[in-house]
Design a protein around this motif. Structure first.
Motif, PDB file in Angstrom:
ATOM      1  N   LEU A 169       1.000  -2.185   8.338  1.00 32.47           N
ATOM      2  CA  LEU A 169       0.668  -2.739   7.020  1.00 32.47           C
ATOM      3  C   LEU A 169       1.194  -4.157   6.831  1.00 32.47           C
ATOM      4  O   LEU A 169       0.822  -4.837   5.879  1.00 32.47           O
ATOM      5  CB  LEU A 169       1.263  -1.853   5.919  1.00 32.47           C
ATOM      6  CG  LEU A 169       0.643  -0.477   5.744  1.00 32.47           C
ATOM      7  CD1 LEU A 169       1.478   0.351   4.785  1.00 32.47           C
ATOM      8  CD2 LEU A 169      -0.780  -0.602   5.226  1.00 32.47           C
ATOM      9  N   CYS A 171       0.839  -7.234   7.819  1.00 33.59           N
ATOM     10  CA  CYS A 171       0.033  -8.423   7.524  1.00 33.59           C
ATOM     11  C   CYS A 171      -1.154  -8.111   6.620  1.00 33.59           C
ATOM     12  O   CYS A 171      -2.130  -8.863   6.589  1.00 33.59           O
ATOM     13  CB  CYS A 171      -0.460  -9.059   8.811  1.00 33.59           C
ATOM     14  SG  CYS A 171       0.850  -9.702   9.839  1.00 33.59           S
ATOM     15  N   GLU A 172      -1.084  -7.025   5.895  1.00 36.72           N
ATOM     16  CA  GLU A 172      -2.176  -6.609   5.014  1.00 36.72           C
ATOM     17  C   GLU A 172      -3.518  -6.578   5.735  1.00 36.72           C
ATOM     18  O   GLU A 172      -4.425  -7.339   5.397  1.00 36.72           O
ATOM     19  CB  GLU A 172      -2.278  -7.540   3.808  1.00 36.72           C
ATOM     20  CG  GLU A 172      -1.036  -7.530   2.962  1.00 36.72           C
ATOM     21  CD  GLU A 172      -1.170  -8.490   1.796  1.00 36.72           C
ATOM     22  OE1 GLU A 172      -1.675  -8.044   0.768  1.00 36.72           O
ATOM     23  OE2 GLU A 172      -0.794  -9.658   1.938  1.00 36.72           O
ATOM     24  N   PRO A 173      -3.645  -5.742   6.746  1.00 40.51           N
ATOM     25  CA  PRO A 173      -4.901  -5.692   7.486  1.00 40.51           C
ATOM     26  C   PRO A 173      -6.017  -5.112   6.630  1.00 40.51           C
ATOM     27  O   PRO A 173      -5.744  -4.361   5.687  1.00 40.51           O
ATOM     28  CB  PRO A 173      -4.588  -4.750   8.649  1.00 40.51           C
ATOM     29  CG  PRO A 173      -3.538  -3.849   8.097  1.00 40.51           C
ATOM     30  CD  PRO A 173      -2.711  -4.701   7.186  1.00 40.51           C
ATOM     31  N   ARG A 174      -7.244  -5.470   6.962  1.00 41.42           N
ATOM     32  CA  ARG A 174      -8.369  -4.909   6.214  1.00 41.42           C
ATOM     33  C   ARG A 174      -8.839  -3.605   6.843  1.00 41.42           C
ATOM     34  O   ARG A 174      -9.545  -2.830   6.245  1.00 41.42           O
ATOM     35  CB  ARG A 174      -9.527  -5.910   6.187  1.00 41.42           C
ATOM     36  CG  ARG A 174      -9.324  -6.917   5.113  1.00 41.42           C
ATOM     37  CD  ARG A 174      -9.906  -8.221   5.480  1.00 41.42           C
ATOM     38  NE  ARG A 174      -8.949  -9.022   6.217  1.00 41.42           N
ATOM     39  CZ  ARG A 174      -9.255 -10.162   6.806  1.00 41.42           C
ATOM     40  NH1 ARG A 174     -10.483 -10.599   6.763  1.00 41.42           N
ATOM     41  NH2 ARG A 174      -8.340 -10.842   7.440  1.00 41.42           N
TER      42      ARG A 174
END
Lengths: 326, 304
Positions: A169, A171-174
């Motif tokens: 989580l 790097c705030e993945p899509r």
């Protein structure tokens, strides 16, 4: 709903001295933003290779021979080394099966969570540190500021998997690819991890591709399901419909070989036989030698993936003839 | 990065960071575990103590040595040990204690610097071969085989003969013949480690090749590398002495153990202190570093 990922006719083959292993042989699917897709199937049916191909992490002698994987409009399979490296961990993150071996034993937990953020210039050193501690707290690690400086061997299996989730989580993945995230954990911890994943998914709105052969986990967590057999897609369906009435005989076989505590059956019905060699798959439908409903046509021609309902596709001659029965 | 903020939705729901506790506890690293194990090993601790003492003596040799190594006391030639000259004097009246302190200094400089050369060349070649595999691996390892098969003492002699007898030439000469073992070790380690799941995990989170080599592969191979390097120190001292013994070591009047032992082996009956003291100090130095290395290999052994 907005489309996040569209995979078309992905083929990943392994070029071995004894022949070409068609581990993934033309699979197509789509995933919308915020959606979760379960990829199911037996060991060796190409689930893992299929998703690893998306971020170009197929081990030699494997090679992506064909296909397209549009991620927000850009083809992942055509990207150069540096371009795909920036996607990995930043836009698409992975959670691996075995938390015991997926963490570097020589780096502190904190470093392992912060480093991807630094690699991707996602945050500065101080910010990354603060965010890592926040993430550790969010995934339910007590006294995170202390655990931050500890090494993986000081964590239990379940705790390590929480750390893996925090790392994914970071790097705030899509899109999060979870490759059997609960297989190596014991049952009570499995439920906690699935709960945590669900909470994280709801809070962050990422999409999830979950590889699993645990139907219970898949049905609990995912919106859609894709069943793979011998490198090809057998069936795609919304999860609730799939659980109600699986269409492909192989899917039914998977269902029948799963324990159902509510409906105490006398015994499990395993699917007879073993998955075919991908070096030399059977002609026609690849499942026909093990299929109880096989017809003459099944051994001659390979069935196409045809639409049998909204969001439902099946590659089976029986379904093509008479729609989805039972 | 193209679409940094566009599609990565900001996390809003994450719970806030909890308040920091007053004291921060540091994690117990594997190094502190290794140290605990090392401390229990008496022989290793004795070796380490002596080795550290010798290293300090070597570093401060110019101040510790009672006389300059080449100063002659003509009225004191061939003297047995006395209060003035604890290890006696040689045929030119030079203080043997001072000469041995300088010999220790030379031996240590050469041994350590040769290990630096070994480490740099060996781990670079081994890690490259193991990491990239294929043709690069094949090429580098065949080169290593050739270097390994070369008679190393002969190679040292040729290099020293061609380039002179300076410290720099000697340690480079020793280093370039001794890296092959480390290169093979590092290659094997890297081959095994790069199959590890955490290396794949690092790759999947966007690590570059360098990140992987420097942060994942080498640190995990550190134990065996350190042990090999530590045990290489006494081995290098032996090579240095062997070179001196045949007159290809450090140039006189700079002293070297090998040269001291070679010079006075014929004087053993008439002036035993000239042979016995250098031989004894040399043996003690070698033993202390060997026990230190053995202790390290035991402490860093992952199978405990």
């Amino acid at each position: 709903m907005e489309e996040l990922l569209r995979v078309t006719n992905l083929k990943t083959h392994f070029f071995r001295p004894d022949g070409v292993v068609r581990a993934v042989d033309g699979i197509s699917y789509t995933l919308n933003k915020g959606e979760s897709l379960a990829i199911m199937g037996e060991s060796g049916c190409g689930k893992s290779v299929g998703v690893m191909s998306l971020i170009q992490l197929v081990r030699k002698p494997g090679r992506i021979v064909e296909g397209q994987a549009l991620f927000e409009g850009r083809d992942l399979l055509k990207m150069g080394k540096e371009e795909i490296r920036q996607i990995r961990g930043h836009c698409i993150a992975m959670i691996f099966q075995d938390p015991m071996t997926s963490l570097n034993p020589t780096l502190t937990i904190g470093k392992q969570i912060t480093e991807p953020m630094l690699w991707h210039n996602y945050a500065g050193r101080q910010e990354a540190r603060e965010r890592a501690i926040k993430l550790l707290a969010a995934v339910g690690i007590p006294s995170p500021w202390q655990r931050f400086t500890e090494y993986p061997f000081q964590f239990s299996g379940g705790m390590k998997q929480r750390v893996m989730i925090a790392m994914a989580l970071a790097c705030e993945p899509r899109l999060i690819i979870a490759d059997e995230p609960t297989t190596a954990l014991d049952v009570t911890v499995q439920a906690q991890i699935i709960d945590l994943l669900r909470r994280m998914k709801e809070e962050t709105g990422t999409s999830v591709l979950m590889i699993t052969h645990d139907l219970g986990v898949a049905a609990d967590f995912c919106d859609k399901v894709m069943v793979m057999y011998a490198g090809r897609v057998a069936e795609q369906a919304p999860m609730d419909e799939f659980v109600e009435r699986p269409c492909h005989p192989y899917s039914r076989g998977l269902m029948n070989s799963t324990l159902d505590l509510g409906r105490l059956k006398g015994r499990l019905d395993p699917i007879p036989g073993a998955p075919p060699s991908l070096l030399n798959p059977p002609a026609g439908c690849r499942f026909h030698p093990r299929c109880s409903e096989a017809m003459a046509v099944c051994s001659e021609k390979e069935p196409e993936l045809v639409e049998v309902g909204p969001g439902r596709k099946v590659a089976c001659w029986t379904a093509e003839k008479e729609g989805c029965k039972n | 990065m193209a679409e940094q903020e566009a599609a990565c939705a900001p996390h809003s729901g994450l719970s806030p960071a909890p308040a920091k506790a007053a004291g921060r506890v540091r994690g117990v690293s594997r190094w502190s575990r290794a140290w605990r194990k090392f401390k229990r090993n008496k022989l290793a601790m004795a070796g380490a103590t002596v080795a550290i003492f010798l290293t300090i003596v070597a570093i401060f040799a110019p101040w510790i040595a009672p006389y300059p190594y080449s100063e002659s006391h003509w009225d004191h030639a061939w003297e047995p040990p006395s209060w003035k000259f604890p290890f006696g004097t040689d045929e030119l009246g030079r203080d043997m204690l001072s000469r041995q302190i300088w010999a220790l200094r030379n031996a240590l400089i050469i041994a350590l610097m040769a290990e630096v050369v070994t480490f740099v060349v060996g781990s670079a070649i081994g890690a490259t071969a193991g990491y990239f595999g294929g043709k690069i691996d094949n090429f580098l390892m065949r080169f290593t085989d050739i270097m390994f098969a070369f008679p190393s003492l002969l190679f040292n002699i040729v290099l020293v003969a061609a380039l002179g007898r300076g410290l720099l030439v000697i340690f480079i000469a020793i280093g370039v013949t001794r890296w092959t073992g480390l290169a093979r070790l590092v290659r094997g380690q890297v081959l095994a480690l790069k199959q590890m799941e955490y290396v794949l995990a690092a790759r999947a989170s966007g690590a570059t090749g360098w990140d992987i080599i420097l942060r994942y592969l080498l640190p995990n191979a550190a134990g065996p590398i350190i042990v090999t390097l530590a045990l290489g120190i006494p081995a290098n001292m032996m090579v240095e002495s062997a070179l001196s013994l045949i007159g290809m070591g450090v140039a006189p009047p700079m002293p070297s153990w090998g040269a001291l032992i070679a010079t006075y082996q014929n004087a053993v009956l008439s002036y035993p202190h000239l042979l016995l003291f250098p031989a004894a100090t040399f043996a003690i130095t070698l033993l202390s570093f060997t026990y230190l290395g053995d202790g390290l290999s035991e402490a860093l052994d992952p199978k405990d």
